[in-house]
Design an enzyme around this catalytic site. Structure first.
Site, short mmCIF file in Angstrom:
data_model
loop_
_atom_site.label_atom_id
_atom_site.label_comp_id
_atom_site.label_asym_id
_atom_site.label_seq_id
_atom_site.Cartn_x
_atom_site.Cartn_y
_atom_site.Cartn_z
N TRP A 21 0.86 -1.19 0.00
CA TRP A 21 0.00 0.00 0.00
C TRP A 21 0.89 1.24 0.00
O TRP A 21 1.87 1.29 0.75
CB TRP A 21 -0.91 0.01 1.24
N ASP A 45 1.38 -8.77 -0.38
CA ASP A 45 0.01 -8.26 -0.25
C ASP A 45 -0.17 -7.03 -1.15
O ASP A 45 0.51 -6.02 -0.98
CB ASP A 45 -0.24 -7.86 1.21
N TYR A 50 -4.36 -0.35 -5.19
CA TYR A 50 -2.99 0.18 -5.04
C TYR A 50 -2.41 0.54 -6.40
O TYR A 50 -1.38 1.22 -6.49
CB TYR A 50 -2.05 -0.83 -4.34
N LYS A 75 -7.08 -7.60 -3.60
CA LYS A 75 -8.36 -7.19 -3.00
C LYS A 75 -9.29 -6.58 -4.04
O LYS A 75 -8.84 -5.91 -4.97
CB LYS A 75 -8.11 -6.15 -1.89
N HIS A 108 -12.20 -5.35 -0.12
CA HIS A 108 -11.33 -4.31 0.45
C HIS A 108 -12.03 -3.50 1.55
O HIS A 108 -11.44 -3.21 2.59
CB HIS A 108 -10.86 -3.38 -0.68
N GLN A 167 -8.43 -8.31 7.24
CA GLN A 167 -7.22 -7.46 7.26
C GLN A 167 -7.61 -6.06 7.72
O GLN A 167 -8.43 -5.41 7.08
CB GLN A 167 -6.59 -7.42 5.87
N GLY A 197 1.97 1.65 11.86
CA GLY A 197 1.18 2.88 11.95
C GLY A 197 1.52 3.86 10.84
O GLY A 197 1.57 5.06 11.06
#
Ligand code: A2P
Length: 280
Positions: A21, A45, A50, A75, A108, A167, A197
């Site tokens: 991401w 992933d 994205y 996703k 998603h 997720q 984070g």
């Protein structure tokens, strides 16, 4: 990095995945995925949203890693909810990735703004298409992302296959205990996107002190915390040294006290913690 969890359908999933991401498409995505595969990651992933499935797929192809040794997740994007659209979306993603199947296909988001009036029906229809993809082995496991308990409760009313994964945004500042507890109670694995984070937890003093104590970086301490909770962290980086560093988390263990200290950091980085504002 070859350690695995077993999903609720028996499929094995490597306990750390490489997150993409916010990784720009093109050379950056290609290079970072290739660096990750070289560093030993076997779990990548990505997501249609994205915009980097092409480059991710190209890196996978060029890596020389056997497809059967890889775990690839993508996703379904918000515009692709509904039975027919979902089928088409998976076909498009497979085409971009250059793969015959994905290991995991996720919805998603449960309730994007455009479907807020009929998210229940749209998720049910989407899920039916995903169950068919699962039966056809185009997706070796299916799951969801960003679902809160009420979204899962509603999905489970019509689902024949229980999602294998949920997720979610999950890091020391944003722990989502209600979602994690729900997942656990239903045999759904909690995957952690943005386990660092999105980089906002590095300045937290308690984590810096702990990193010194274990002779590790803050990132490594936080990824270790995620693993010790039984989560599956998906750290993202576009730097080869950090990509490598984020794999070196299997040679130490956080004490119970230190786990509790990190648990106590909830909200400290000022990230989203209010379930009603994260998603509704
Ligand atoms: P970069 O991609 O420039 O390396 P998350 O996985 O929570 O979304 O966090 C990703 C952020 O943390 C990115 O900004 C990434 O930057 C940075 N990052 C990832 N791994 C490390 C690390 N080991 N040390 C410092 N920063 C890191």
């Amino acid at each position: 990095l070859t350690d695995t969890y077993a999903l609720n359908n028996g499929t094995k999933i490597p306990v750390v995945g490489f997150g993409t991401w916010q990784t720009p498409d093109g050379q950056v995505a290609y290079d970072s995925v290739l660096a990750a595969l070289k560093a030993g990651y076997r779990h990548i992933d990505t997501a249609a949203a994205y915009g980097n499935e092409d480059s991710v797929g190209k890196a996978i192809a060029d890596s020389g890693v056997d497809r059967k040794d890889l775990f690839v997740t993508t996703k379904l994007w918000n515009a692709d909810h509904g039975y027919e659209a979902a089928k088409q979306a998976l076909a498009t993603s497979l085409d971009k990735l250059g793969l015959d199947y994905v290991d995991l296909y996720l919805i998603h988001w449960p309730n994007p703004a455009a479907m807020r009036d009929n998210w229940q029906q749209l998720n049910a229809d989407t899920w039916r298409a995903m169950e068919e993809a699962y039966a056809d082995r185009k997706a070796r496991a299916i799951g969801v992302s960003n679902f809160r308990p009420k979204h899962l409760d509603t999905l489970l009313e019509t689902a024949k296959v229980v999602p294998a994964v949920n997720q979610i945004f999950l890091n020391p500042s944003d722990m989502e205990p209600e979602v994690v507890a729900y997942n656990e109670a239903h045999g759904i694995l909690s995957e952690a996107y943005s386990p660092l984070g999105t980089g906002k937890i590095f300045g937290i003093t308690e984590l810096q002190t702990m990193a010194e104590k274990y002779d590790k970086s803050v990132a490594q301490v936080v990824l270790r915390w995620s693993l010790q909770h039984g989560f599956l962290p998906l750290p993202k980086s576009v730097h080869a040294d950090r990509i490598q560093q984020n794999t070196e988390i299997f040679d130490f263990e956080l004490s119970e006290d230190d786990m509790a200290t990190i648990d106590g950091l909830r909200g400290v980085a000022g990230l989203a913690n209010d379930p009603d504002t994260v998603n509704f």
